[in-house]
Design an enzyme around this catalytic site. Structure first.
Site, short mmCIF file in Angstrom:
data_model
loop_
_atom_site.label_atom_id
_atom_site.label_comp_id
_atom_site.label_asym_id
_atom_site.label_seq_id
_atom_site.Cartn_x
_atom_site.Cartn_y
_atom_site.Cartn_z
N VAL A 92 0.86 -1.18 0.00
CA VAL A 92 0.00 0.00 0.00
C VAL A 92 0.90 1.23 0.00
O VAL A 92 2.05 1.18 0.47
CB VAL A 92 -0.95 -0.01 1.23
CG1 VAL A 92 -0.17 0.10 2.55
CG2 VAL A 92 -2.00 1.09 1.15
N SER A 97 5.12 2.13 6.83
CA SER A 97 4.64 3.20 7.71
C SER A 97 3.11 3.34 7.62
O SER A 97 2.51 4.04 8.44
CB SER A 97 5.32 4.53 7.37
OG SER A 97 4.86 5.06 6.14
N TYR A 449 8.92 -7.12 12.67
CA TYR A 449 8.89 -6.69 11.27
C TYR A 449 9.95 -5.63 10.96
O TYR A 449 9.66 -4.60 10.38
CB TYR A 449 7.48 -6.19 10.90
CG TYR A 449 6.40 -7.13 11.33
CD1 TYR A 449 6.24 -8.37 10.71
CD2 TYR A 449 5.54 -6.83 12.40
CE1 TYR A 449 5.27 -9.27 11.13
CE2 TYR A 449 4.58 -7.74 12.82
CZ TYR A 449 4.45 -8.95 12.17
OH TYR A 449 3.49 -9.84 12.59
N HIS A 450 11.19 -5.93 11.35
CA HIS A 450 12.29 -4.99 11.09
C HIS A 450 13.38 -5.60 10.20
O HIS A 450 14.56 -5.47 10.51
CB HIS A 450 12.93 -4.55 12.41
CG HIS A 450 12.01 -3.80 13.32
ND1 HIS A 450 12.31 -3.57 14.66
CD2 HIS A 450 10.81 -3.22 13.11
CE1 HIS A 450 11.31 -2.89 15.21
NE2 HIS A 450 10.39 -2.68 14.30
#
Length: 520
Positions: A92, A97, A449-450
């Protein structure tokens, strides 16, 4: 201007083509198009986030995981970890972010110092500070109305139990330890995200020189010798196009899809590419190496009843400790979840309590290193993500989580938090030995999720560096990378602000190099 025309594209030749309208890509597109003479195309695989409340409302982030806006990458088998971890990558505008919790930490001076030591000249804390100041995002501490009573009591109990300072505004000054409410990139009045797209693209969608191609998949880079001249894409209607860049291609597809795009373009380790039948354009052995992440485990308690409803995003407070006085920064972190986070423990037979909270010990400086690689020349096949969790030879990563569970229990025994908590659901009070705690912690470990590091910055003599300190791909012209894949080491804090700062610095370097080229 109606949304349909904001995202129109009129031709196929631009000054700059940016692959990925995510965290860094949004920044670069916005900054470059401040010059009305510069024409920019952004190739974004997902739809717009405009007028999508399920994306723009921060507290709805959990509902996005595994859904239609998630590329949802599996991990390979992890013999010492959890093989069931799914890595969400956002499909998206705004990228991750638009998908994450927007916890906003400026990387610490010790984080930037590691980069410089790894060959990233010009990336020290002093040089990077102006890019934090330039950020357009609305970065504010969790608002008073969003400060849940149990999270407040967690902060008090951690301070009491561990003697760490209470921090109000983690970005105000560097820290080694501390507990408090996070800074978030959001608008507290309506819980709206201040994501990269909201802050950097939404106000400028009517710029005639900004063209955002949505639901358009970048398949490979177009090369003329060693120069990138454009990107081969497929639109949502299945049309194949060549989008040409007269100046530069800037790859901002993230730590998974940036190396994936390079590999499918024939840029990467020649043996691996040849084995899959992909013609080798440029032998670059570091592409996909140095895969980093912040793994964390979880300890869950049942609460005596429901938790108050107010919250910014259900994980609003956290804790940093420094166990080793020689460590330049924190070496253990916790997120405090105002929900029972039991997805992975349930696989081991634990039951989710009706009401509960979680503490998640996290490894700020993991020593395990993984690798991303292709298993097929077919671009529709997802790459393999082998994080090699908990494989560091000293077992530092696993020991960090064991220490974390012990510290979490200490906090849970301390008032005022103790008054809320009933039984420890998982791992359970009977699990006490280092060996048992390590096995539990590793089996239920999850990701925050890094992913990072797969196209890292390095010095000219570093064989495994993919980009130089100006983010140019080594040995190629007309192409740069700007996203979390360039991180040589992972910051000890949540990395989103670091990615935004990479975007700001990249935009400045791109413009400066263009001026130098024009003047030459």
């Amino acid at each position: 201007m109606p949304a349909s025309t904001r995202f129109d594209h009129h031709d196929t030749v631009y000054d700059y083509v940016i692959v990925g309208g995510g965290t860094a890509g949004s920044v670069i597109a916005s900054r470059l198009t401040e010059d009305p003479a510069v024409r920019v195309a952004v190739i974004e695989g997902g739809p717009s986030d405009v007028d999508r409340p399920e994306v723009l409302t921060l507290r709805r982030w959990l509902g996005l995981l595994g859904g239609e806006l998630d590329y949802d990458y599996p991990t390979t088998e992890q013999p010492r970890g959890n093989s069931h971890i799914r890595h969400s990558r956002a499909r998206v505008l705004g990228g991750c972010s638009s998908h994450n919790t927007l916890i906003s930490f400026k990387p610490l001076p010790s984080d930037w110092a590691e980069w410089v030591a790894a060959g990233a000249d010009g990336w020290d804390a002093q040089a990077m500070e102006p890019y934090f100041t330039k950020l357009r995002n609305n970065i504010v501490p969790v608002d008073e109305k969003d400060r849940n009573a149990i999270a407040r009591d967690f902060v008090d109990a951690a301070q009491q139990a561990l003697g760490v300072p209470r921090v109000e505004g983690f970005n105000a000054r560097p820290f080694h330890e501390g507990v408090g409410f996070f800074d978030l990139a959001y608008h507290p009045e309506d819980n709206k995200r201040s994501s990269a797209s909201v802050a950097y693209l939404h106000p400028f969608l009517d710029r005639p020189n900004l063209h955002i191609m949505l639901e358009t998949w970048a398949g490979r880079l177009e090369m003329d010798g060693n120069r990138a001249t454009g990107v081969r894409v497929r639109t949502k209607d299945g049309e194949e196009l060549l989008i040409e860049a007269t100046r530069e291609v800037v790859v901002c597809a993230g730590a998974v899809d940036t190396p994936r795009l390079l590999l499918h373009s024939g840029i990467g380790p020649k043996e691996d590419l040849s084995e899959l039948g992909i013609p080798v354009v440029h032998d670059l052995p570091g592409v996909g190496e140095n895969l980093l992440d912040h793994p964390e485990s979880v300890i869950v308690w049942e609460t005596d009843g429901p938790i108050p409803e107010n919250s910014a995003m259900d994980s609003d407070a956290g804790l940093f400790v420094r166990r080793d006085p020689a460590s330049p920064g924190p070496d253990l972190m916790f997120h405090f979840y105002q929900i029972p986070f039991t997805d992975n423990p349930e696989r081991l037979g634990y039951l989710k309590p009706e009401h509960g909270v979680s503490m998640t010990p996290n490894i700020p400086k993991p020593r395990s290193r993984g690798r991303l690689y292709l298993t097929s020349a077919d671009p529709s096949v997802k790459p393999a993500l082998d994080f090699r969790y908990f494989t560091d030879p000293e077992d530092y990563d696993a020991r960090t989580l064991v220490d974390g569970i012990r510290i979490a229990r200490e906090i849970a025994r301390t008032q005022p938090l103790a008054g809320w908590l009933g039984r420890e659901v998982c791992p359970g009070p009977e699990v006490t030995s280092d060996e048992e705690l390590s096995e539990y912690a590793r089996k239920v470990a999850h990701t925050v999720y890094h992913p990072a590091g797969t196209c890292r910055i390095g010095a000219a003599d570093d064989e495994l560096a993919v980009v130089d300190p100006r983010l140019r791909i080594r040995g190629l012209e007309g192409v740069r990378i700007a996203d979390a894949s360039v991180f040589p080491t992972i910051p000890s804090v949540n990395p989103m602000i670091g990615v935004l700062m990479v975007g700001e610095k990249a935009a400045e370097m791109i413009a400066a190099d263009q001026q130098d080229g024009d003047a030459a």
